[in-house]
Design a protein around this motif. Sequence first.
Motif, mmCIF file in Angstrom:
data_model
loop_
_atom_site.group_PDB
_atom_site.id
_atom_site.type_symbol
_atom_site.label_atom_id
_atom_site.label_comp_id
_atom_site.label_asym_id
_atom_site.label_seq_id
_atom_site.Cartn_x
_atom_site.Cartn_y
_atom_site.Cartn_z
ATOM 1 N N TYR A 128 77.677 -8.631 -35.679
ATOM 2 C CA TYR A 128 76.699 -7.703 -35.410
ATOM 3 C C TYR A 128 75.242 -8.236 -35.156
ATOM 4 O O TYR A 128 74.995 -9.168 -35.616
ATOM 5 N N VAL A 129 74.404 -7.689 -34.429
ATOM 6 C CA VAL A 129 72.958 -8.163 -33.952
ATOM 7 C C VAL A 129 72.065 -7.024 -34.257
ATOM 8 O O VAL A 129 72.174 -5.847 -34.017
ATOM 9 N N PHE A 130 71.122 -7.237 -35.131
ATOM 10 C CA PHE A 130 70.257 -6.108 -35.472
ATOM 11 C C PHE A 130 68.708 -6.726 -35.170
ATOM 12 O O PHE A 130 68.375 -7.693 -35.382
ATOM 13 N N VAL A 131 68.077 -5.997 -34.420
ATOM 14 C CA VAL A 131 66.672 -6.271 -33.900
ATOM 15 C C VAL A 131 65.661 -5.263 -34.412
ATOM 16 O O VAL A 131 66.060 -3.820 -34.306
ATOM 17 N N SER A 132 64.545 -5.484 -34.844
ATOM 18 C CA SER A 132 63.632 -4.654 -35.331
ATOM 19 C C SER A 132 62.334 -5.016 -34.767
ATOM 20 O O SER A 132 62.241 -6.254 -34.623
ATOM 21 N N ARG A 133 61.260 -4.188 -34.552
ATOM 22 C CA ARG A 133 59.827 -4.264 -34.498
ATOM 23 C C ARG A 133 59.124 -4.726 -35.491
ATOM 24 O O ARG A 133 59.648 -4.066 -36.477
#
Length: 296
Positions: A128-133
């Motif tokens: 999985y890849v998790f991206v957050s600002r």
Amino acid sequence: MLRLGTLGVVLGVLALGIPDSSPAPTQMTLVKVGGASGVDVNPDLVWILMVGSDARPGEDMTRTRGDALQLVGVDTRTGAAAAIGIPRDSWVSIPGYGSNKINASLYFGGPKLLGQTVGNLVGIQPDYVFVSRFPYFIEMVKSIGGIEVDNPVAFSDTYLKPGGFPAGKIHLGGYDAMAFSRIRHNLLRGDFDRSANQQRVLRGIQAKIRARADQPGFLENGVLTAMRNMATDLSPTELYRLADAAAQIKPSKITNCVVQGGIGNIGGASVVLPDTAMARRLGDRARDDATLESCS
């Protein structure tokens, strides 16, 4: 008791229960990559690439350069967890795009290409890849009352933190946690020390979330909150199973390392020349049991 470990940022999103007034779904994204089809909590390993995007307002955070890169593994059989920090300016080969800074792969091809590029460096392809600002990260840390970290050396930054951070155990609010994670120019080892500081922030988040982890309904309510605030191709069941896998982490079995290397100049830009042999050693050590016995 429900215990949360190195997946602090992910589980912060999944489990904090931030009110409905929190940021829109574009503030964070969680996608499956490769052959991932969900999390089989026993026995299995789960690998998640956690990314802090430096997207500006109005920009697509999944197609800008990633700022913080941490590859995190969880072994649900033993409760072990490992975090491998990747300096964002690492000069690597990006599939289909030649050589560039590793964080450019998010700009070129989104989370899946970034996951593939990091996987090629370390030898572990994330599930999985998790991206957050960063604004959401700030609100998340604020919502848990800030965190405590052990800072090994005092440092500052003219723009992000003029007053600086003293050495020792310090409290970080939301903004300070972001600044602590992003500053590099006044650190002795620049990008390498910044990646290590990101791991210190993760540990601080872990401790705060762990304190609430035995509250009834905490995990279930957190997954529902995540669904309201996150763009994802995972089902609610998959989100719950992913959170449950992270919940099995034992704090005594968390290990962290940062891929080291040298500093170079390519095309007039300062870059990190990663020690690719070390990156592979770390991947080989952690691949089967999410454990890093040493960082050398």
